[in-house]
Write a protein that holds these residues in place. Sequence first.
Motif: not given
Length: 181
Positions: A66-95
Amino acid sequence: MSKQGGFFLGALIGGTAAAITALLFAPKSGQELREELSGRAEEFKGTAKDYADLAVDRGTELKNAAVDATSDIKISLKGTANQFAEQLKQTSKEVNSDLDDIRAELKDEAAEVKEEVADTAEKAKDSAEKATDVVTEKADNIKENVADTAKDAAEKTTATAKDVASDVKDTAKEVKKEIKK
């Protein structure tokens, strides 16, 4: 695992009960019976301890998984959040870039309209020298047309800018909602 552990526990208890019953009804002396019961009790304690150790081991394994799975999920969520933030920045720049382009185009159009007005005024002045009445009437018509055109251009520009700003806000809200999810 729960059904299997329950089965073994039931089998252990049933076997112990059967052994005790057999011992109680077997023709043995009191001393022999007590010694055999004591031996069986020690066996039962050992078996119960083995099952307890097994349960602790399984619990530890499950906790670690459970600890390993939770850690993997946290890492995955951080990566996804970073991708969304980067996409938002890029879209904002384009706009923002698109807005800058629109502003530049509007300035160019305004300059062209201004030049056209200046040219028209110059032509009206030259023609006024030739025919005052005709030129005055045509100049009034031209001024009205230019004012209407400028007004329409300004209204269209304002409406377009408001639509773009509204779209940018809506996109930003949607991205924020996605990030919060």
